[in-house]
Design a protein around this motif. Sequence first.
Motif, mmCIF file in Angstrom:
data_model
loop_
_atom_site.group_PDB
_atom_site.id
_atom_site.type_symbol
_atom_site.label_atom_id
_atom_site.label_comp_id
_atom_site.label_asym_id
_atom_site.label_seq_id
_atom_site.Cartn_x
_atom_site.Cartn_y
_atom_site.Cartn_z
ATOM 1 N N THR A 171 45.667 37.954 42.840
ATOM 2 C CA THR A 171 44.261 38.054 42.475
ATOM 3 C C THR A 171 43.959 39.378 41.786
ATOM 4 N N ILE A 226 39.398 33.764 30.000
ATOM 5 C CA ILE A 226 39.061 34.192 31.356
ATOM 6 C C ILE A 226 38.792 32.987 32.256
ATOM 7 N N VAL A 281 40.799 32.152 35.654
ATOM 8 C CA VAL A 281 40.156 32.014 36.965
ATOM 9 C C VAL A 281 40.553 30.689 37.617
ATOM 10 N N ILE A 305 40.068 42.597 33.013
ATOM 11 C CA ILE A 305 39.209 43.768 32.786
ATOM 12 C C ILE A 305 39.849 44.720 31.786
ATOM 13 N N TRP A 345 42.555 39.906 37.782
ATOM 14 C CA TRP A 345 41.320 40.608 37.430
ATOM 15 C C TRP A 345 41.621 41.901 36.681
ATOM 16 N N TRP A 346 42.670 42.619 37.066
ATOM 17 C CA TRP A 346 43.026 43.840 36.362
ATOM 18 C C TRP A 346 43.369 43.534 34.910
#
Length: 218
Positions: A24, A82, A86, A32, A28-29
């Motif tokens: 996870t 994205i 997800v 971003i 996300w890293w």
Amino acid sequence: MPDNMQGAHTPGTLNTATLRGKLTIRMWWTAIRNTVVYALMAFGVPPLGAAANRAGMSWIFIIGGPMILIGIFGLLATLRTIAVAVLLTRTCRRTLAQYSFDTFCPQITKVDGAEATKGRPKSMTLRLHRAEGHDSPLMRMNPVPRRGPWRNPWPEGIENGVYIAGDLPFGAVGYVPSSGTFFLMQPDDWDATAHDRELADPDRVTRAQAADLARRII
């Protein structure tokens, strides 16, 4: 997991809960980081270029122009992927909540997309081989998170073996211990493996449903 293609068991098991968190954080890293880098290129370079031009460095636009275009297209591509990232990460997390990385397949064979060195082939498929000589169905795979278009799309070190968490007729998460990378995989020919899923006992089906693997994801 009886009736599944399993690899050779290795001493001990991986800490699935820890790896679930690592997956996870990595997703996300990556999202971003890519968003920030491309946004800076798209929106940060123009004012810097204008300032440099006023200072007499008119040649700056030779460098800045391509950077701005890369930033714009990179940002659009990142935002578009994205949602997919997800979804895949959610499926991987649900899979790792149901299954453990207690199986190791020491060898894989790349099939479609085997020679890819950059970009992303339309399909990447592989076969898993266990020590006893049994092979998995042809599996379609997708790295999680996805690797940049300038990099080899295959997880580094995948040829040296992978840990598996899942039920292959439904799908599984692969983990490459040598590089710490993850991928989601499901049978390439979903209809051809339907018989294996139909023969699964109710506990296996319930577990696969809880893992979000009872339907085609990739």
